[in-house]
Design an enzyme around this catalytic site. Structure first.
Site, PDB file in Angstrom:
ATOM      1  N   PRO A 180       0.817  -1.210   0.000  1.00  0.00           N
ATOM      2  CA  PRO A 180       0.000   0.000   0.000  1.00  0.00           C
ATOM      3  C   PRO A 180       0.857   1.269   0.000  1.00  0.00           C
ATOM      4  O   PRO A 180       0.471   2.282  -0.596  1.00  0.00           O
ATOM      5  CB  PRO A 180      -0.821  -0.129   1.285  1.00  0.00           C
ATOM      6  CG  PRO A 180      -0.892  -1.605   1.537  1.00  0.00           C
ATOM      7  CD  PRO A 180       0.447  -2.134   1.089  1.00  0.00           C
ATOM      8  N   TYR A 181       2.009   1.237   0.664  1.00  0.00           N
ATOM      9  CA  TYR A 181       2.924   2.383   0.632  1.00  0.00           C
ATOM     10  C   TYR A 181       3.287   2.726  -0.810  1.00  0.00           C
ATOM     11  O   TYR A 181       3.210   3.892  -1.228  1.00  0.00           O
ATOM     12  CB  TYR A 181       4.184   2.069   1.433  1.00  0.00           C
ATOM     13  CG  TYR A 181       5.306   3.061   1.208  1.00  0.00           C
ATOM     14  CD1 TYR A 181       5.265   4.318   1.806  1.00  0.00           C
ATOM     15  CD2 TYR A 181       6.400   2.752   0.400  1.00  0.00           C
ATOM     16  CE1 TYR A 181       6.286   5.236   1.595  1.00  0.00           C
ATOM     17  CE2 TYR A 181       7.412   3.663   0.185  1.00  0.00           C
ATOM     18  CZ  TYR A 181       7.357   4.898   0.787  1.00  0.00           C
ATOM     19  OH  TYR A 181       8.365   5.803   0.568  1.00  0.00           O
TER      20      TYR A 181
END
Length: 314
Positions: free
Chosen positions: A145-146
Site C-alpha cells: 500500500p505504501y
C-alpha cells in the site's frame, strides 16, 4: 534562491537543507514531527543549521496547515515529507499513508502554482516485482500500500505539470542510506546491533538485492534538479549498483571490527526481491551520476551511528 523543503527534520530533508544553506541559499523548512520515530533524532538532524539567519522553520502539518503564507517568495519546492514504511502500510494505519502521501501532496500542489519548480520524492516501491533494470517508462506494479500511495502522489505531480498548473517533476529514490537514516531502516539497525553486540534480524535469506543510494548523491541530484529540472520529468535515482543485504553485513562487520549476530525470519509482505535503477534518463536530463561506493557510504554511516548511539537506543 529561496527553497521550501518539506520533511526538513528528516534524513534527506535535513541533509538537503544543510547543503543549500552552505551554498548561500535561503531555506524555509516544514516538518510536523510525526511519531514514526524519535522527535529528538529529528531535532538533532537540524541542530547544525536551525539558528542560521537564512533558515526559517515552521512546525506544520500539510494535511491541515494554511500553506500559502509559507510559500511567500519561494522559487522551488522540494517535497520530501510523507508517511514512510512498507510494512506499516498494511492494515488500519493505511489512512495515514493516504493522508500524508496523497492528500498532503495534493494540497501542496494546489498552493504551489506560482513556483518555478516543484520536486517530488517518489520511491522505487512504485515498481514492485518487475524486470530489472527498472525503467521510468516500464511497468509499475507496487506490492505494498505504501508503494500505491507514492505512485498516486507522483502521478498527481505529473498531471499538474501536464495541465500546465505546476511545473512538477518526480524522482524515484532507490534505497537511500547514510548518516541520519531513519532508525527503523536496515542499516542503522544493523550497525547499532553490531556495535551493541545485539542480535540483528533478517527478514528472508539476506540474498535480496537493492540499488543502495548514498544520501550525499541524492542531495547532489536534487541540487542539480534545481538548476536543470523541469515540469513533467520522471527520473530514477539509484546508486548505480545492486548489492545484497548479506554483502552489506560483511562490509559493516569489517568496518566495525565485530561480527554480527544474525537471526532469520520469513520475508515480510511487500518486500521486493531485487531493485536496480536504469539511470539513462537521469544522465541525459541532469548530466548526473552517483559517485559514492557502498563501502565509503557505509563507513560514513557507521561513524554517524557510533556518534549517536544514545539517541538511536532511545
Amino acid at each position: 534562491m529561496k527553497v521550501l523543503v518539506t520533511g526538513v527534520a528528516g534524513f534527506i530533508g535535513s541533509t538537503l537543507a544543510e547543503r543549500l544553506l552552505d551554498a548561500g541559499h535561503e531555506v524555509v523548512g516544514i516538518d510536523c514531527f510525526t511519531p514514526y520515530y524519535s522527535r529528538a533524532l529529528k531535532e538533532a538532524n537540524m541542530s547544525g543549521f536551525i539558528e542560521s539567519p537564512r533558515f526559517q522553520f515552521h512546525e506544520a502539518d500539510l494535511r491541515s496547515a494554511e500553506i500559502a503564507p509559507l510559500l511567500n517568495g519561494i522559487e522551488v519546492v522540494v517535497h520530501l515529507a510523507g508517511q514512510p514504511g512498507v510494512r506499516g502500510s498494511f492494515g488500519p494505519d493505511f489512512a495515514l499513508y493516504a493522508e500524508h502521501n496523497i492528500l498532503a501532496t495534493h494540497r501542496l500542489l494546489e498552493a504551489s502554482r506560482m513556483v518555478r519548480l516543484f520536486v517530488f520524492a517518489s520511491s522505487a516501491s512504485v515498481y514492485g516485482s518487475v524486470p530489472v533494470p527498472m525503467r521510468e517508462d516500464g511497468p509499475v506494479r507496487p506490492v505494498s500500500p505504501y508503494g500505491v500511495t507514492k505512485l498516486a502522489a507522483e502521478q498527481l505531480c505529473l498531471q499538474y505539470a501536464a495541465q500546465g498548473l505546476v511545473p512538477a517533476m518526480a524522482f524515484r529514490f532507490f534505497s537511500v542510506y547514510g548518516p541520519r537514516q531513519r532508525p527503523d531502516m536496515a542499516f542503522p539497525r544493523l550497525i547499532r546491533t553490531v556495535l551493541d553486540r545485539d542480535e540483528f534480524t533478517i527478514l528472508g535469506t539476506g540474498d535480496q538485492q537493492r540499488d543502495f543510494t548514498y544520501v550525499g548523491d541524492v542531495v547532489d541530484a536534487l541540487v542539480a534538479a534545481l538548476a536543470k529540472g523541469k515540469g513533467g520529468l520522471l527520473l530514477n535515482l539509484g546508486g548505480g549498483h545492486k548489492v545484497s543485504l548479506n554483502h552489506t553485513i560483511a562490509i559493516v562487520e569489517r568496518l566495525a571490527g565485530l561480527k554480527a549476530k544474525i537471526a532469520r525470519l520469513p520475508a515480510a509482505a511487500g518486500d521486493m526481491e531485487v531493485t536496480e535503477a536504469d539511470a539513462t534518463r537521469l544522465r541525459a536530463e541532469l548530466g548526473f551520476a552517483p559517485k559514492t561506493s557502498i563501502e565509503d557510504g557505509l563507513a560514513n554511516e557507521v561513524e554517524w551511528v557510533r556518534a549517536n548511539l544514545k539517541l538511536l537506543r532511545s
